[in-house]
Motif scaffolding. Sequence first.
Motif, short mmCIF file in Angstrom:
data_model
loop_
_atom_site.label_atom_id
_atom_site.label_comp_id
_atom_site.label_asym_id
_atom_site.label_seq_id
_atom_site.Cartn_x
_atom_site.Cartn_y
_atom_site.Cartn_z
N VAL A 325 11.72 41.44 45.68
CA VAL A 325 10.55 40.60 45.42
C VAL A 325 9.28 41.43 45.37
O VAL A 325 8.39 41.22 44.54
N GLY A 326 9.19 42.42 46.27
CA GLY A 326 7.97 43.21 46.39
C GLY A 326 7.06 42.62 47.45
O GLY A 326 7.16 41.43 47.80
N PRO A 327 6.13 43.41 47.98
CA PRO A 327 5.29 42.98 49.10
C PRO A 327 4.08 42.16 48.67
O PRO A 327 2.94 42.46 49.03
N TYR A 328 4.35 41.10 47.91
CA TYR A 328 3.25 40.35 47.31
C TYR A 328 3.35 38.86 47.62
O TYR A 328 4.45 38.34 47.83
N ARG A 329 2.19 38.18 47.61
CA ARG A 329 2.14 36.73 47.79
C ARG A 329 2.50 36.07 46.46
O ARG A 329 1.72 36.11 45.51
N ILE A 330 3.68 35.49 46.43
CA ILE A 330 4.16 34.83 45.21
C ILE A 330 4.71 33.47 45.63
O ILE A 330 5.68 33.39 46.37
N THR A 358 14.83 48.82 43.58
CA THR A 358 14.00 47.64 43.39
C THR A 358 12.51 48.00 43.31
O THR A 358 11.78 47.42 42.50
N THR A 359 12.07 48.96 44.11
CA THR A 359 10.67 49.38 44.04
C THR A 359 10.37 50.00 42.68
O THR A 359 9.29 49.82 42.12
N LEU A 385 -1.32 41.85 47.73
CA LEU A 385 -0.47 42.35 48.81
C LEU A 385 -0.46 41.39 50.00
O LEU A 385 -1.48 40.80 50.37
N LEU A 386 0.72 41.27 50.61
CA LEU A 386 0.89 40.42 51.78
C LEU A 386 0.03 40.90 52.94
O LEU A 386 -0.12 42.10 53.17
N LEU A 387 -0.49 39.94 53.68
CA LEU A 387 -1.31 40.21 54.85
C LEU A 387 -0.66 39.56 56.07
O LEU A 387 0.16 38.64 55.93
N PRO A 388 -1.00 40.00 57.28
CA PRO A 388 -0.46 39.36 58.47
C PRO A 388 -0.73 37.86 58.46
O PRO A 388 -1.84 37.41 58.14
N GLY A 389 0.29 37.09 58.78
CA GLY A 389 0.17 35.64 58.77
C GLY A 389 0.63 34.99 57.49
O GLY A 389 0.85 33.77 57.45
N ASP A 390 0.78 35.76 56.42
CA ASP A 390 1.29 35.21 55.16
C ASP A 390 2.77 34.87 55.29
O ASP A 390 3.49 35.47 56.10
N GLY A 436 2.15 53.36 43.82
CA GLY A 436 3.15 52.34 44.12
C GLY A 436 3.19 52.06 45.61
O GLY A 436 2.81 52.90 46.43
N VAL A 437 3.68 50.89 45.96
CA VAL A 437 3.81 50.50 47.36
C VAL A 437 5.19 49.87 47.53
O VAL A 437 5.74 49.30 46.59
N MET A 438 5.77 50.02 48.70
CA MET A 438 7.14 49.55 48.92
C MET A 438 7.25 48.69 50.17
O MET A 438 6.42 48.76 51.08
#
Length: 744
Positions: A325-330, A358-359, A385-390, A436-438
């Motif tokens: 999925v990746g480290p994103y809010r989707i 996947t990355t 990018l996802l943040l704490p609490g997401d 890139g970020v993983m």
Amino acid sequence: MAVGKAMVMPDAAARVTGATPYGVNLKLPDMLVAKVLRSPLPHAKIIGLNAAAAQHAPGVAAVLTAADLGQPGGPALLTGAAFKDQPVVAANRVRYVGEPVALVAAESLPLAEAALELIEVDFEELPAVYEAQAALQTGAPALHSAFGNNCFKHAKLRHGDIEAGFAAADVIVEETFTSPPAQHASLEPHVTAAQWRNGQLTVWTATQAPYLVKRALAELIGLDPAAVRVIVPPLGGGYGGKGHLRLEPMVAALAWKTGGRPVKLVLSRAEEFVTVTKHAATITIKSGLKNDGTFTARRVAIHWNGGAYADASPGLVAAGMVRAVGPYRIPHVWVDSLGVYTNLPPAGAFRGAMSSQTTWAYESHMDTIAHRLGLDPLELRLKNLLLPGDHFATGEIMHDIHFVECLQSCADKLGWAAPPEQTAAPPHKKRGRGLGVMMKSTVPTSRSECRLRVDAGGAVTLFTSTVEMGQGAHTALGQIAAEALDIPFESVAVVGPDTAVTPFDTTTSAARSTGMMGAAILHGAEALKQKLIEAAAPFFEQPPAELAIRAGAVVSVAAPAQRMPFAEVVSRNRLERLEAMGVYQTQSELNPDTGQGVSTPHWHQGAGACEVEVDTETGQVTVLRFVGASFAGRVVNPALARLQNDGNIIFGLGPAVMEEIVTEGGQVINPNLSDYLIPSFLDTPRRLETVSLESEGSEFHGIGEMTLPPVAPAIANAIFNAVGVRIRDLPLTAEKILRAIKNE
């Protein structure tokens, strides 16, 4: 304080002088040499096998074929890491080129090799299939009757309403990326020795999972697990390739047939290529976004080529689903992750397992999206990018996550805000930047145990089944123990894996050891300190609550000058030793139909950014600079952490720009380190910088894989930035780049 200091590995001198007792150097009295007869065909029936001449050949002690297996009182025929689908040696059918058909144990290597030549095998060739998607098609040859469509695992992630998500999008981007099989290329090849004595089986083996091997061998042979002992010498590299069952069932069965003589098998480099590989993957990723760069939906379909046998793939395929999925809010996510049988060698974990593939896909895809929307690639990532609490796509709440800090630190160190300097290069050499970020989950359900001992001389010993394979695990764990007991690092001896001596550990993989075994050591140290305090209390004539541990001694809290060293506590109680166990375990799982739940005890996080130079006349790409960052929680050993981060990037360069196992008709045609290229010092970035980020109050985190997955997409993104071509199939060779430039 031992934690946070750059302690030198205690066995450093032995490693660089060649004195380290690796498994390939093991010599046992009266030991036989084993060799393997392998299939020359990718798929065939065995219609005849005659080993009589080999059995009577000079110096041959035993020949093992499938006829010896599955008989009362002997080893079973089938074994396997996930489920039992793989014969110890082929019975009625071979399913890949290189599959073991028979084993020989002889007095010497030449005699064993000569005996192999005497074994006659008649085959009837069958149709074969090599690509995962082709293996799923109607009419493809079925490799295993239990899985008629060749799909042995289908992992599903369902979150939100995927169709509504795409309907709400202003822009939809869909791409397909591929990643080929690769070889681990550990300096030390696979090696296993085994001996039967008085109904007991002892195995010396280069494995990352001694207790998994112990359990599997006990099941294979029908023994009480207590009758199986697994000893693990220091490994000369592993990278996941030594993480599950490899040679152990073959060697144990062959040793059983010798009637007591020890047997040792060392693979040749060519045999490594048909023993375990990285999973080839085809990943189709479709994303919906608003014009401002906000995600509305993502759908991912992954086909993993598992090879001829499932091995550890079922669990890895499920892990790949989450990591895709990746480290994103989707808000709306749909993932299908399929593990498929083909007529190729079995695939297994490969450093950064499933996250590298996947990355590669989602971070290359992110740059395509940024280009389509006219956004800066860094800006697009930071926005999502996802943040704490997401909430992640699995439904779990994210905590202790630092994706933004990892990526931003790389971008800042690279100087992302300033364009690359083009005037320094000739006109036909163009420079570009990429990043890139993983994200990577670790083993969701696992257990680590340790034992801590203090003896009457005051020496402290840590017993752990964590495998030392050059990563410095025993050094880091010794530092954690030393700090927890408030003693010098030099005072701690570490005893490594021997299942007769060291307690249980699930595996040394998935970057779990520092976190899991480190936590077990902290618990064990607290228990040992309490035992020391209780044993000392009568001599202080104070209750235990008024005593504490300071600098290797029990002291009175009210009068710290009153102290009793550990050795004195033990000896005055007329004991030989005091011991305590430490245990740490995690348990989480996902709903198999929806992928909802908790997928990991914590997330591994890393990022990378680079500047490359592309020669438009040759397609050659040079990585001028690479910056990597990992989130470590709390760094145990800064020097080893830096080496892990640096090593990840250098390792990652191989699959990114040069590494690929090439097959023709199922036959590996580059099974050596002349034709299969791995990075040399000349291939490393001209400037390499890495950092391990920390967070106050955080736990220990493993970083053994964090800076590796971003390498390939960062380089591909930099190539696009430099010359405007998007390569979607690894590796990023000069030929592919030049062809793409000419076709633009």
